[in-house]
Design an enzyme around this catalytic site. Sequence first.
Site, PDB file in Angstrom:
ATOM      1  N   HIS A   6      -7.160  10.102  -1.713  1.00 50.52           N
ATOM      2  CA  HIS A   6      -6.419   9.999  -0.451  1.00 50.52           C
ATOM      3  C   HIS A   6      -7.117  10.691   0.723  1.00 50.52           C
ATOM      4  O   HIS A   6      -7.148  10.165   1.835  1.00 50.52           O
ATOM      5  CB  HIS A   6      -5.000  10.566  -0.641  1.00 50.52           C
ATOM      6  CG  HIS A   6      -3.997   9.992   0.311  1.00 50.52           C
ATOM      7  ND1 HIS A   6      -2.665   9.870   0.002  1.00 50.52           N
ATOM      8  CD2 HIS A   6      -4.120   9.508   1.570  1.00 50.52           C
ATOM      9  CE1 HIS A   6      -2.024   9.330   1.029  1.00 50.52           C
ATOM     10  NE2 HIS A   6      -2.892   9.109   1.993  1.00 50.52           N
ATOM     11  N   TYR A  56       3.679   9.634  -0.600  1.00 54.33           N
ATOM     12  CA  TYR A  56       4.760   8.969   0.146  1.00 54.33           C
ATOM     13  C   TYR A  56       6.091   9.126  -0.596  1.00 54.33           C
ATOM     14  O   TYR A  56       7.144   8.846  -0.051  1.00 54.33           O
ATOM     15  CB  TYR A  56       4.469   7.470   0.348  1.00 54.33           C
ATOM     16  CG  TYR A  56       3.191   7.107   1.053  1.00 54.33           C
ATOM     17  CD1 TYR A  56       2.414   8.070   1.701  1.00 54.33           C
ATOM     18  CD2 TYR A  56       2.741   5.791   1.084  1.00 54.33           C
ATOM     19  CE1 TYR A  56       1.226   7.729   2.336  1.00 54.33           C
ATOM     20  CE2 TYR A  56       1.562   5.434   1.728  1.00 54.33           C
ATOM     21  CZ  TYR A  56       0.804   6.397   2.347  1.00 54.33           C
ATOM     22  OH  TYR A  56      -0.359   6.044   2.965  1.00 54.33           O
ATOM     23  N   LYS A  79      -2.584   6.109  -4.324  1.00 51.15           N
ATOM     24  CA  LYS A  79      -3.638   7.078  -3.974  1.00 51.15           C
ATOM     25  C   LYS A  79      -3.408   8.418  -4.663  1.00 51.15           C
ATOM     26  O   LYS A  79      -2.252   8.837  -4.857  1.00 51.15           O
ATOM     27  CB  LYS A  79      -3.663   7.293  -2.447  1.00 51.15           C
ATOM     28  CG  LYS A  79      -3.667   5.983  -1.652  1.00 51.15           C
ATOM     29  CD  LYS A  79      -3.770   6.167  -0.166  1.00 51.15           C
ATOM     30  CE  LYS A  79      -3.500   4.852   0.554  1.00 51.15           C
ATOM     31  NZ  LYS A  79      -2.071   4.637   0.871  1.00 51.15           N
ATOM     32  N   ASP A  83       0.846  -1.196   0.000  1.00 53.12           N
ATOM     33  CA  ASP A  83       0.000   0.000   0.000  1.00 53.12           C
ATOM     34  C   ASP A  83       0.880   1.244   0.000  1.00 53.12           C
ATOM     35  O   ASP A  83       1.550   1.555   0.984  1.00 53.12           O
ATOM     36  CB  ASP A  83      -0.890   0.004   1.248  1.00 53.12           C
ATOM     37  CG  ASP A  83      -1.831   1.203   1.266  1.00 53.12           C
ATOM     38  OD1 ASP A  83      -2.982   1.048   0.823  1.00 53.12           O
ATOM     39  OD2 ASP A  83      -1.406   2.291   1.698  1.00 53.12           O
TER      40      ASP A  83
END
Length: 275
Positions: free
Chosen positions: A110, A52, A77, A47
């Site tokens: 998100h 990120y 996301k 995930d």
Amino acid sequence: MAIQSTITLNNGTVIPQVGLGVFQTPDGDTTVNAVQTALENGYRHIDTAMIYRNEASVGEGIRRAGLPRGDFFVTTKLWNDDIRAHRGKDAFQESLDRLGLDYVDLYLIHWPADGWQQAWDDLQEIYASGRAKAIGVSNFQKHHIDELLANSDVLPAVDQIESSPQFTNHELIGQLRSKGIVAEAWSPLGGTGGNLLGSPVLAEIGAKYGKSAAQVVIRWHIQRGVVVLPKSTHVERIKQNFDVFDFNLTSEDMTAITALNTGKRNGADPDNFDF
Ligand code: A2P
């Protein structure tokens, strides 16, 4: 190795119930190694998210593990700035390119940032193109889900939300379940720097089964029917967090763990966030 559990989402897509989370896992070798280690030790679900900033390393870890594409599940996301800029479709293609994949298994909005309604339309187009096998949302409260369903016939497959024994989010999970939406738990271990795993309650329960506090918490999520996304950058912990399919918590254990709920979030409030 015991067989891992899966959940069938409302569009028929099968999701492995334990996935490696990579929030705050640094781009480069740390993420490459974490992903490769996870996949080599039985995980079949990773995930990530655009924000990120490690999608390229996730892709590299996947390639190094060398599994056939159909054997693993990848989520990414759509970030808030792209939601606000109505860049859903372009941002999705950029994520695919960084990952080096031609499809993801699950694509999520998100956060419910301004413009998420149009983003949901974009995700439906992406889904129709076959480049995301399922679509869903993250950090949506019940009122966001209600608004979405009032304007769309397409049910999100999942809602990825904060949930741990300290912030169970039990009511929202029940509301999602009643609509056929699977909850996924972020910060499932109480988050980085949290004190959950030091709980004597978890140590005592773990001692009965020869399991750590983290394994007990992951098992609690599994038995609640939630998809759980523990994060670690350490090989031994990554392995340990997947060694959770050979024991069962009793209903008394489950109740004692749920009683750790403080009702306080570790992370941001979806009704009041500033990013
Ligand atoms: P680390 O990455 O240094 O292993 P969450 O998944 O709730 O966000 O929490 C993850 C935090 O818990 C991370 O800081 C991670 O640190 C730590 N962690 C992950 N797995 C374990 C484990 N099995 N035992 C102890 N700490 C863990």
